[in-house]
Design an enzyme around this catalytic site. Sequence first.
Site, PDB file in Angstrom:
ATOM      1  N   GLU A  90     -11.131   1.111  -2.355  1.00  0.00           N
ATOM      2  CA  GLU A  90     -10.459   1.454  -1.097  1.00  0.00           C
ATOM      3  C   GLU A  90      -9.217   2.278  -1.408  1.00  0.00           C
ATOM      4  OE1 GLU A  90      -9.413  -2.298   0.657  1.00  0.00           O
ATOM      5  OE2 GLU A  90      -8.335  -2.975  -1.102  1.00  0.00           O
ATOM      6  N   ASP A 122       0.816  -1.219   0.000  1.00  0.00           N
ATOM      7  CA  ASP A 122       0.000   0.000   0.000  1.00  0.00           C
ATOM      8  C   ASP A 122       0.849   1.269   0.000  1.00  0.00           C
ATOM      9  OD1 ASP A 122      -2.064  -1.913   0.412  1.00  0.00           O
ATOM     10  OD2 ASP A 122      -1.813  -1.747   2.573  1.00  0.00           O
TER      11      ASP A 122
END
Length: 506
Positions: free
Chosen positions: A181, A16
């Site tokens: 997301e 991420d």
Amino acid sequence: MSLFYGNPIIHADYADPDIIRTGGDFWLVSSSFNHVPGLPLLHSRDLIHWTLVNHVVPRLPFAGYDGVQPGKGIWAPSIRYHAGRYWVFFSIPDDGIFVCHSADPLGEWSAPHCLKQVSGWIDPCPLWDDDGRAWLVHAFAYSRSGIKNQLQLIEMAPDASRLLDEGQIIFDGTPSHPTLEGPKLYKRGGEYWIFAPAGGVKRGWQTVLRAARLPGPWESRDVLHQGETPINGPHQGGWVALENGEHWFIHFQDKGLYGRVVHLQPLRWREDGWPLPGEPSDEPGKGQPVLTHRLPGLPYSPCEIQTSDDFADGRPGKQWQWQANPADDWVNPGRPGLRLRCAPMAAWDGAPALYTTPQLLLQKFPAVRFSVCCGVTPDFQRSGDEGGLVVYGERYAALALHQGQDRLLLGLRHGWISERGILTEHWVPVADITDCPPSELACDVGYDGICHFRYRAAGQAWQAVSPRFSAGAGKWVGAKIGLYAASSQRDSGGHVHFDSFTVDSK
């Protein structure tokens, strides 16, 4: 020097990723989940070569993190520079949205400040707008909130001290953008942009949203997918603009047991105003990942992420993380090398279990194929003391020295946790080493994470250990490798001394 680079630029589990540029410096943060210290900060000057320079969160000051909580902890941070300070926003999925800041990214960061105590709000990203107002966008974890595929916008105090309203949903990805997301919020050309992954980590894609006003309406376009490449699920990362006019997008690829490795894509802005990362694919408006590409127009600045460690000051380097908040006495830095205390092994259903033992000292797999070797000297005090070299994930194995009732043993401690959460662990003796203890332990990691342990005593040949072991990923993370000392006794007083840890990537 080659004029081209190859992907991935970081073959290690920096999940991420988000990125910013300040002058000639690039800064990257990534998820760290339950591992401590948390929230790694990487630095580069050419976008290709990186080194680990700090951790934003030295401990997890939240309930339960003195014990192992796989898959929890710090999720999907974002990093920004504003008003002379560096800001990192992140979520603890069961605890809320937090922010840390620092005037010096290499120095001490502020303690995590809670902006919202709530379960299931994740992946926050701020924007300080031109009019002085500040905003935060975030996603939801369905497992905690019951909400999925939606992005919410909240006004924030300009000093990031508090949220100013209850927020509004600005985009609902159901049903076209499942698992939407990880939003990253930007402003460019008077318009607002959100880069957000969708489709899940293994087979997902990168979506970009566009609006003239923050409340919307928001248009969407999928801009990066696997296409005809072997790079599955190219998504979730950050966009960065260079002073020379170049634009780049950094993202991850989920590689199973190796974790989420980091790729760099060139990015251009099309005539219709939308970004196109990577190279054109066979679907109009969508890019696909590049495997190689011309280097960014930046001074070539080679460096590398740390792996090997001689523990010169008696403490582990920045590349190491514990499974939970460390106790002060796990490391005894009385002499060169790493001296680890045989702290009590954790229990699972009343039996000692390596899987939930917090004092495992681990680092990420650094390559597809590599070898590690460590020098080891036991200083055991009681039966049940042990320590050695461990490969850790939801399948794990350790080549360990173990103090029996009246003899010193070398053995394999291995185990796995099932999809139903049932843990199985075994201890298999390899050799009686009372009269000739090993001075070195090693592990050769091959393709697909196949591991071969070996050992040798001083001046003797290497001895292979059977059977081989197939490494497995952890909870939301790749497999890790490292060192440990533990005991089945509560107060053993034993230690294991490691004088080096050498990594050789193939």
